[in-house]
Structures are given as C-alpha cells and as structure tokens.
Scaffold this motif. Structure first.
Motif, mmCIF file in Angstrom:
data_model
loop_
_atom_site.group_PDB
_atom_site.id
_atom_site.type_symbol
_atom_site.label_atom_id
_atom_site.label_comp_id
_atom_site.label_asym_id
_atom_site.label_seq_id
_atom_site.Cartn_x
_atom_site.Cartn_y
_atom_site.Cartn_z
ATOM 1 N N VAL A 143 -8.936 -0.740 -5.175
ATOM 2 C CA VAL A 143 -8.716 -1.795 -6.188
ATOM 3 C C VAL A 143 -7.603 -2.590 -5.554
ATOM 4 C CG1 VAL A 143 -7.819 -1.994 -8.351
ATOM 5 C CG2 VAL A 143 -9.558 0.012 -7.871
ATOM 6 N N GLN A 144 -6.635 -1.880 -5.008
ATOM 7 C CA GLN A 144 -5.516 -2.952 -4.610
ATOM 8 C C GLN A 144 -5.689 -3.633 -3.176
ATOM 9 O OE1 GLN A 144 -1.856 -0.971 -2.846
ATOM 10 N NE2 GLN A 144 -0.520 -1.952 -4.542
ATOM 11 N N ILE B 286 -8.512 5.044 -4.583
ATOM 12 C CA ILE B 286 -8.494 4.093 -5.738
ATOM 13 C C ILE B 286 -7.461 2.783 -5.242
ATOM 14 C CG2 ILE B 286 -6.272 4.712 -7.191
ATOM 15 C CD1 ILE B 286 -9.710 3.461 -8.836
ATOM 16 N N LEU B 287 -6.437 3.107 -4.623
ATOM 17 C CA LEU B 287 -5.240 2.068 -4.011
ATOM 18 C C LEU B 287 -6.093 1.124 -3.091
ATOM 19 C CD1 LEU B 287 -2.071 3.985 -3.399
ATOM 20 C CD2 LEU B 287 -2.263 2.133 -5.245
ATOM 21 N N LEU C 285 -4.395 7.158 -19.784
ATOM 22 C CA LEU C 285 -3.847 5.843 -20.453
ATOM 23 C C LEU C 285 -4.811 5.639 -21.655
ATOM 24 C CD1 LEU C 285 -4.013 3.594 -17.026
ATOM 25 C CD2 LEU C 285 -2.129 4.347 -18.337
ATOM 26 N N TYR D 60 0.682 -1.228 0.274
ATOM 27 C CA TYR D 60 0.049 -0.165 -0.012
ATOM 28 C C TYR D 60 0.946 1.204 0.019
ATOM 29 C CZ TYR D 60 -2.486 3.951 2.013
ATOM 30 O OH TYR D 60 -2.864 5.087 2.252
ATOM 31 N N LEU E 4 2.166 -2.137 -19.350
ATOM 32 C CA LEU E 4 0.914 -1.705 -18.677
ATOM 33 C C LEU E 4 1.165 -1.212 -17.276
ATOM 34 C CD1 LEU E 4 -1.868 -1.272 -19.961
ATOM 35 C CD2 LEU E 4 -2.404 -3.393 -19.175
ATOM 36 N N ASP E 5 1.816 -2.189 -16.554
ATOM 37 C CA ASP E 5 2.186 -1.865 -15.080
ATOM 38 C C ASP E 5 2.707 -0.555 -14.871
ATOM 39 O OD1 ASP E 5 0.840 -4.153 -14.235
ATOM 40 O OD2 ASP E 5 2.834 -5.109 -13.629
ATOM 41 N N ARG F 262 -10.892 6.931 -11.736
ATOM 42 C CA ARG F 262 -11.195 6.039 -12.800
ATOM 43 C C ARG F 262 -11.065 6.617 -14.012
ATOM 44 N NH1 ARG F 262 -12.334 0.569 -11.107
ATOM 45 N NH2 ARG F 262 -13.197 0.365 -9.540
ATOM 46 N N ARG G 293 4.151 1.733 -0.886
ATOM 47 C CA ARG G 293 4.881 1.771 -2.062
ATOM 48 C C ARG G 293 3.905 2.332 -3.237
ATOM 49 N NH1 ARG G 293 6.599 -2.187 -6.191
ATOM 50 N NH2 ARG G 293 8.409 -1.536 -6.919
ATOM 51 N N LEU H 119 -7.861 8.165 -15.043
ATOM 52 C CA LEU H 119 -6.639 7.127 -15.367
ATOM 53 C C LEU H 119 -6.939 6.799 -16.728
ATOM 54 C CD1 LEU H 119 -6.390 4.811 -12.083
ATOM 55 C CD2 LEU H 119 -4.940 6.230 -12.940
ATOM 56 N N ARG H 120 -8.202 6.778 -17.075
ATOM 57 C CA ARG H 120 -8.519 6.361 -18.459
ATOM 58 C C ARG H 120 -8.256 7.499 -19.323
ATOM 59 N NH1 ARG H 120 -13.940 5.170 -16.634
ATOM 60 N NH2 ARG H 120 -14.168 2.973 -16.269
ATOM 61 N N PHE I 164 0.280 2.194 -15.667
ATOM 62 C CA PHE I 164 -0.715 2.396 -14.506
ATOM 63 C C PHE I 164 -0.064 3.054 -13.451
ATOM 64 C CE2 PHE I 164 -3.807 -0.858 -16.389
ATOM 65 C CZ PHE I 164 -4.778 0.084 -16.415
ATOM 66 N N ILE J 231 -1.115 6.728 -12.065
ATOM 67 C CA ILE J 231 -1.483 6.623 -10.578
ATOM 68 C C ILE J 231 -0.821 7.779 -9.566
ATOM 69 C CG2 ILE J 231 -1.696 5.403 -8.297
ATOM 70 C CD1 ILE J 231 -2.822 2.796 -9.920
#
Lengths: 190, 120
Positions: A148-149, A144-145, A183, A43, A125-126, A176, A45, A179-180, A129, A133
């Motif tokens: 989602v995480q 969001i962390l 990305l 978390y 992709l990672d 979200r 990180r 982020l869209r 993202f 973020i």
C-alpha cells in the motif's frame, strides 16, 4: 525534514551511478542517496515507528550498498534491492531488541490543523492508522507497507520477504481485516 | 459487489500510508557519504592490520623453522667438547657460573684429556 516528493529515480541512471559508486565516485553515491533515501526512510519509519531509528537503519542500508557496489548485478530495480536490504536490517533490529516493535509512529500535527475540522480528522485518522499498523504482526505490517505505501507488486514483495506470493497475499488480506477490526471506532462494524 | 465501507477504508488506508511514503531528510546524503568514508578508512586499517599480523606470523615461523635443531645442537656440543672449548661449552649448557666455581681447582688440559680419552 521536509515532506516534498523527490523525482522518481530512473533505473538506467541508477545502474550507471552504481557503476560509478563501485569505482569510488562519492558524487555518484551522494546522488543515489539523494534519490532513494526519502522512500527508504519512509518505509523504515513505518516499520520501526521511530524517525531516528529509521534514519540510522537507512544509513546502514547505504553503507551496505556501498560495500556491495562492486558485486552488485542489476537484476532487480535498485529501489527494490534497497528495500530488500532494509527489510533484513529491520529483522536484525527486532532480533537485537529481543521483541517486536509495538510502539506507534511518532506523530506531529501541523500547527493550525486544530482550527480546521477536516484537517483534524485526517490527522486523527493518520495517527489511528499508524497505531493500528504498529500492532500488526511483523510480516503483515511489512506486507501491507510494501503493497500500500510503497506500491510494490506482489512478486517484488515475495522476493524481498523471501516467501511465496501466496503468503504475501494471505498476510495482506489478514492485515486489512485486522486493521478494520482495530479501526472499528472510525469505520464501524463492516 | 464492493462494500462501500471497505472502499472508503481502503482508500483512507492508502491515503494515510502514502502520506508517509517519502520522508526526505535534509543533509542526509552528506551524512551518508561521511559515514561511508569513515567505514572505508576503517576497513583499510582492518585490512592492513590483517596483512601485518599475517606477515608477523610468517616471520616468526621462518625464524622458528630456521633455528638450529636439537641434533645440530648436539653436534655443536660434541665439536666444542672435542676442541676443548670449555668456556663455550659451559655457556652452551648454561652452567658457566657453576664451572667458574670449579675453575681454580680444575685444569683445562685435564678436562680435555678426560673428555678425549677413549671410551669417554
């Protein structure tokens, strides 16, 4: 550092261990740290974008947990309580630095990934993202962390962040969308 | 209706974040226990320092409060004068050096007579 997923802690056992920690049992403390640190460092990180800072903050979380052990009441899950302390430390860290973190997470591709196209796409992709973020406003990133995480329910996130559930939902929706937007090279205009 | 692109995005976001959900650090528990032991010792030292400081402050207060008051010093001075303790009187006033200069010229008995004379 390994990425293996530790066994999920049992709440009742956490309570028992916390009682022992309050009595000064270092073995109980070691076991608690072993159970919870991987999730906490993960978390942190995501929040601060640095492995070293995440470990330092996680260490401080456990020091604070130890100081509060005799006063701790098992009203919430210990894992949620730890994230709560961690979130407060993140806020302090931002205040101390005088700015919000904007750096992307350190990213290290596994050797040999480049030979496999799908693995390379996952790595790219990672990284994308993580960069995106890192660019979110702090409250959106935290929300969001956590949802989602860390897979926490909205109610727990609201408690950790000290805000109404409606604010959490709003931040997650905005995160979200943002982020869209960030990305769109990967996902196009959706 | 769900947008399939959104679904892919959400799935990949979840997959990407979940890959960083657990970051186990080798030896971290031992490092934490070491740091906590150090913190515990530091707090014990701080606690005992506070107690020692408070005790020292109490001692100073007791010594200060138990010291002779100005009135008691006056009474002592008058008593010394009455008993013609000129040397102690001079010491008390911090003027022994001055009086020693005068001593060859002044008889102790004459000083006592002057000081004990009615109306002095």
């Amino acid at each position: 550092m390994s990425q293996e997923e530790p066994m999920l802690p049992d709440d009742e056992d956490d309570k028992r261990l916390m009682a022992l920690v309050a009595e000064g049992d270092d073995d109980a403390l070691r076991l608690l740290v072993h159970r919870h640190h991987a999730r906490l460092v993960g978390y942190l990180r995501g929040e601060v974008g640095s492995q070293a800072t995440a470990e330092e903050l996680a260490m401080e979380v456990f020091i604070r947990l130890h100081r509060a052990a005799s006063r701790w009441r098992p009203e919430a899950k210990l894992s949620t309580y730890l994230i709560h302390i961690a979130h407060n430390l993140v806020l302090n860290e931002w205040r101390r630095r005088g700015r919000k973190p904007t750096t992307a997470l350190e990213f290290a591709a596994e050797p040999g990934d480049s030979s496999q196209q799908s693995a390379r796409r996952v790595a790219e992709l990672d990284e994308a993202f993580q960069r995106a973020i890192a660019q979110l406003p702090p409250e959106q990133r935290t929300a969001i962390l956590l949802v989602v995480q860390q897979e926490l329910p909205y109610e727990d996130i609201a408690e950790i962040m000290g805000v109404p559930v409606s604010s959490v939902k709003t931040w997650i929706h905005r995160a979200r969308s943002r982020l869209r937007e960030l990305l769109k090279d990967f996902y196009g205009n959706q | 209706m769900d947008n399939p692109h959104h679904k892919t995005f959400d799935q990949e976001l979840a997959a990407s974040l979940s890959r960083g959900r657990f970051v186990a650090v080798t030896g971290f528990a031992d490092r934490v226990v070491g740091a906590i032991r150090t913190d515990r010792r530091r707090r014990v030292v701080i606690r005992w320092s506070s107690i020692a400081t408070a005790a020292a402050a109490c001692l100073v207060a007791v010594l200060t409060l138990s010291a002779p008051s100005e009135e008691a010093l006056n009474r002592q001075t008058f008593a010394l004068v009455a008993h013609d303790e000129s040397a102690q009187f001079a010491d008390l006033l911090g003027a022994s050096a001055d009086l020693s200069l005068l001593s060859p010229a002044v008889e102790k008995s004459s000083v006592a007579e002057v000081l004990n004379a009615p109306g002095s």
